[in-house]
Motif scaffolding. Structure first.
Motif, PDB file in Angstrom:
ATOM      1  N   ASN A   1       0.825  -1.167  -0.182  1.00  0.00           N
ATOM      2  CA  ASN A   1       0.126  -0.006   0.054  1.00  0.00           C
ATOM      3  C   ASN A   1       0.951   1.258  -0.003  1.00  0.00           C
ATOM      4  O   ASN A   1       1.335   1.718   1.053  1.00  0.00           O
TER       5      ASN A   1
ATOM      6  N   GLU B   1       0.364   4.565  -0.837  1.00  0.00           N
ATOM      7  CA  GLU B   1      -0.317   5.760  -0.529  1.00  0.00           C
ATOM      8  C   GLU B   1      -0.219   5.779   1.011  1.00  0.00           C
ATOM      9  O   GLU B   1       0.037   6.582   1.707  1.00  0.00           O
TER      10      GLU B   1
ATOM     11  N   SER C   1       0.887  -2.241  -5.041  1.00  0.00           N
ATOM     12  CA  SER C   1       2.016  -1.486  -5.315  1.00  0.00           C
ATOM     13  C   SER C   1       3.415  -2.089  -4.705  1.00  0.00           C
ATOM     14  O   SER C   1       4.129  -1.409  -4.067  1.00  0.00           O
TER      15      SER C   1
ATOM     16  N   TYR D   1      -4.665   8.724   4.980  1.00  0.00           N
ATOM     17  CA  TYR D   1      -3.894   8.654   3.669  1.00  0.00           C
ATOM     18  C   TYR D   1      -4.989   8.721   2.410  1.00  0.00           C
ATOM     19  O   TYR D   1      -6.178   8.434   2.630  1.00  0.00           O
ATOM     20  N   ASN D   2      -4.653   8.566   1.250  1.00  0.00           N
ATOM     21  CA  ASN D   2      -5.681   8.457   0.180  1.00  0.00           C
ATOM     22  C   ASN D   2      -5.883   7.385  -0.143  1.00  0.00           C
ATOM     23  O   ASN D   2      -5.508   6.381  -1.021  1.00  0.00           O
TER      24      ASN D   2
ATOM     25  N   LYS E   1      -8.862   6.007  -1.445  1.00  0.00           N
ATOM     26  CA  LYS E   1      -9.692   5.919  -2.749  1.00  0.00           C
ATOM     27  C   LYS E   1      -8.557   5.423  -3.745  1.00  0.00           C
ATOM     28  O   LYS E   1      -8.867   4.680  -4.566  1.00  0.00           O
ATOM     29  N   GLU E   2      -7.424   5.986  -3.566  1.00  0.00           N
ATOM     30  CA  GLU E   2      -6.415   5.940  -4.836  1.00  0.00           C
ATOM     31  C   GLU E   2      -5.784   4.382  -4.473  1.00  0.00           C
ATOM     32  O   GLU E   2      -5.658   3.388  -5.629  1.00  0.00           O
ATOM     33  N   SER E   3      -5.551   3.789  -3.185  1.00  0.00           N
ATOM     34  CA  SER E   3      -5.122   2.586  -3.059  1.00  0.00           C
ATOM     35  C   SER E   3      -6.137   1.742  -3.561  1.00  0.00           C
ATOM     36  O   SER E   3      -5.972   0.569  -4.122  1.00  0.00           O
ATOM     37  N   GLN E   4      -7.508   1.972  -3.321  1.00  0.00           N
ATOM     38  CA  GLN E   4      -8.541   0.950  -3.760  1.00  0.00           C
ATOM     39  C   GLN E   4      -8.720   0.993  -5.276  1.00  0.00           C
ATOM     40  O   GLN E   4      -8.718  -0.201  -5.883  1.00  0.00           O
ATOM     41  N   LYS E   5      -8.477   2.084  -5.998  1.00  0.00           N
ATOM     42  CA  LYS E   5      -8.732   2.202  -7.331  1.00  0.00           C
ATOM     43  C   LYS E   5      -7.527   1.414  -8.021  1.00  0.00           C
ATOM     44  O   LYS E   5      -7.704   0.445  -8.888  1.00  0.00           O
ATOM     45  N   LYS E   6      -6.240   1.336  -7.284  1.00  0.00           N
ATOM     46  CA  LYS E   6      -5.152   0.634  -7.925  1.00  0.00           C
ATOM     47  C   LYS E   6      -5.533  -1.252  -7.749  1.00  0.00           C
ATOM     48  O   LYS E   6      -5.081  -1.772  -8.692  1.00  0.00           O
TER      49      LYS E   6
ATOM     50  N   GLU F   1     -11.221   0.801   3.576  1.00  0.00           N
ATOM     51  CA  GLU F   1     -12.235   2.147   4.042  1.00  0.00           C
ATOM     52  C   GLU F   1     -12.648   1.616   5.382  1.00  0.00           C
ATOM     53  O   GLU F   1     -13.116   2.341   6.098  1.00  0.00           O
TER      54      GLU F   1
END
Ligand code: ZN
Length: 246
Positions: free
Chosen positions: A12, A14, A43, A220-221, A223-228, A243
């Motif tokens: 992770n 982010e 990541s 932290y972001n 949403k960005e981690s989820q998107k990836k 979340e």
């Protein structure tokens, strides 16, 4: 000396970046990482490279790090975790795989007063859950403090006058002064996949001069981690749980 104590990043990026940024404003000179750079998150390469680029970092391997390298079978993993291990194997670079497979096995004793391990000082894969486990673990290291990870719960056990008392850390920041007469088993929680129903990234700073330990949580972001995770076709539940902090 001020140490950043962190564990269980699980790919992770982010969450890791948020923790490093937060800690950089709090003067840290050493880094102690307690295992599981990869597994679950999307990541792995970026996380491995980031942690290895830190100056003065001491690390031990985690069970997911081992499984990705083939040093451990995935049979002990639940189907979703196993799927993430297989995905990580396919997506991690050769160079980074080599870094992972060279991670040392815990416990390590980087300083006389300090032991570090992933699960427990007697077994790197064991989960210390509760005082019963902690009593056993205190018998397996000689230093005053042992840092451990693996459970993804920020926790502190104190051994004093032959009594062990556990404290689940629920409010943040939370600071304690370490007593000279006591010994400690301390889990900083998880950076990349907290499981205590608090989705914010978890870590701690240990100040060996002031003899204090402070637990932090950092936004932290997510949403960005989820998107990836979703874009990588990893199991969607791995995105959902971030979340919820479970
Ligand atoms: Zn983990």
């Amino acid at each position: 000396m001020r140490y950043l104590i962190f564990s269980d990043i699980h790919g992770n990026l982010e969450a890791l970046e948020a923790v490093l940024e937060h800690a950089s404003r709090r003067k840290v000179d050493h880094y102690i990482f307690l295992g599981d750079l990869v597994g679950y998150g999307a990541s792995p390469n970026e996380v491995i490279e980031k942690v290895f680029s830190l100056k003065r970092v001491i690390m031990v391997r985690g069970n997911h790090d081992k499984a990705v390298c083939g040093l451990d079978s995935i049979q002990t993993f639940n189907p979703i975790a196993a799927e993430a291990i297989k995905w990580t194997r396919k997506n991690v670079s050769k160079k980074n795989l080599r870094l992972l497979s060279n991670l040392p096995k815990g416990p390590l004793v980087p300083h006389d007063h300090l032991t570090i391990c992933h699960g427990a000082p007697f077994d790197e894969d064991y989960y210390i859950f509760g005082e019963f486990d902690a009593v056993e673990a205190f018998g397996y290291f000689d230093s005053q403090i042992c840092f451990f990870g693996h459970t993804h719960f920020p926790y502190l056990y104190q051994e004093k006058d032959r009594t062990v008392e556990g404290t689940f850390i629920e409010e943040f920041p939370f600071e304690i002064r370490l007593e000279k007469e006591a010994r400690y088993l301390i889990n900083p929680g998880s950076v990349g996949q907290p499981r205590d129903r608090n989705p914010r990234a978890s870590y701690a700073i240990y100040d060996s001069t002031r003899r204090t330990l402070k637990f932090y949580r950092v936004e932290y972001n997510i949403k960005e981690s989820q998107k990836k995770i979703l874009a990588a076709s990893l199991p969607p539940s791995l995105a959902e749980r971030l979340e919820l902090g479970i």
